[in-house]
Design a protein around this motif. Structure first.
Motif: not given
Length: 229
Positions: A104, A106-107, A109, A160, A195, A199
């Protein structure tokens, strides 16, 4: 009754009545006989009950440089090497199969942060990024890791999951395992996770993993959850 020993594409074996159509995905091994003799043959052939992809993943992992590996009931938390992080940053799979096909955003990043830390000489093995690998099929379902090495007795964790893996309890399971490992390390007594206020899913993960919401927010205005010994 005569039986046959059959095998599927996962290299799993089974007993099947001779003369009947084989189930889809299975083929005959050529071994037939009485029920007990076939069971004995399966015991000889199938000494490892895990599906073939899982066995291959374990064998390949054993050939990699030493990494931290944590095991929970359904997951392997496998530390990412800097060279693997560089591949993931570019959308690569690091030689692993991912649920959903690719990492993903996010991963990616998080992998980039690890790559930069390694390039700057500040990456500390064990305190980077971990892939969450599902034990049943050796597929990566997400990532979890630290925002950096511990400081002042505390370490911060982020996570994530791929969209298809959400809602199944994987994040809670992995967070509990990684936080428990963290608190077993010398000089550490606190694990932190943050967070956003909207969320709710992440908040639920932290609460189920035993984290408590703190009254204060961090410098970025995020909610702060903490787990202590």
């Amino acid at each position: 009754m005569t039986h046959a020993v059959i095998v599927n594409d996962q290299q799993q074996y089974a007993l099947w009545p001779s003369g009947t159509g084989l189930p889809e995905g299975w083929q005959a091994t050529g071994w037939t006989g009485g029920e007990q003799s076939c069971l004995d043959r399966i015991a000889e052939l199938w000494k490892d009950g895990r599906p073939a992809p899982v066995r291959r993943a374990v064998a390949e992992d054993s050939a990699r440089p030493a990494v931290q590996l944590l095991v929970s009931p359904r997951l392997w938390l496998r530390e990412v090497l800097p060279e693997e992080a560089a591949q993931i940053t570019e959308g690569g799979t690091a030689g692993l199969e991912w649920l959903g096909g690719v990492p993903s955003a996010e991963t990616r990043i998080a992998a980039k942060m690890l790559t930069r830390a390694a390039g700057a000489g500040v990456h500390v093995p064990g305190w980077g990024m971990y892939l969450l690998i599902r034990a049943e099929d050796a597929r990566v379902v997400g990532a979890m890791g630290f925002h950096g090495p511990p400081a002042d007795g505390s370490a911060e964790i982020g996570f994530d999951l791929t969209e298809k893996a959400r809602g199944l309890g994987y994040a809670t399971e992995a967070l509990g395992e990684l936080a428990s490992w963290t608190l077993r390390q010398s000089g550490l007594d606190t694990v932190v996770a943050t967070t956003t206020e909207d969320n709710v899913a992440s908040q639920g993960v932290m609460e189920r993993a035993g984290f408590e919401l703190r009254p204060e927010r961090n410098e970025e205005g995020l909610l702060v959850y903490r787990l202590t010994r």
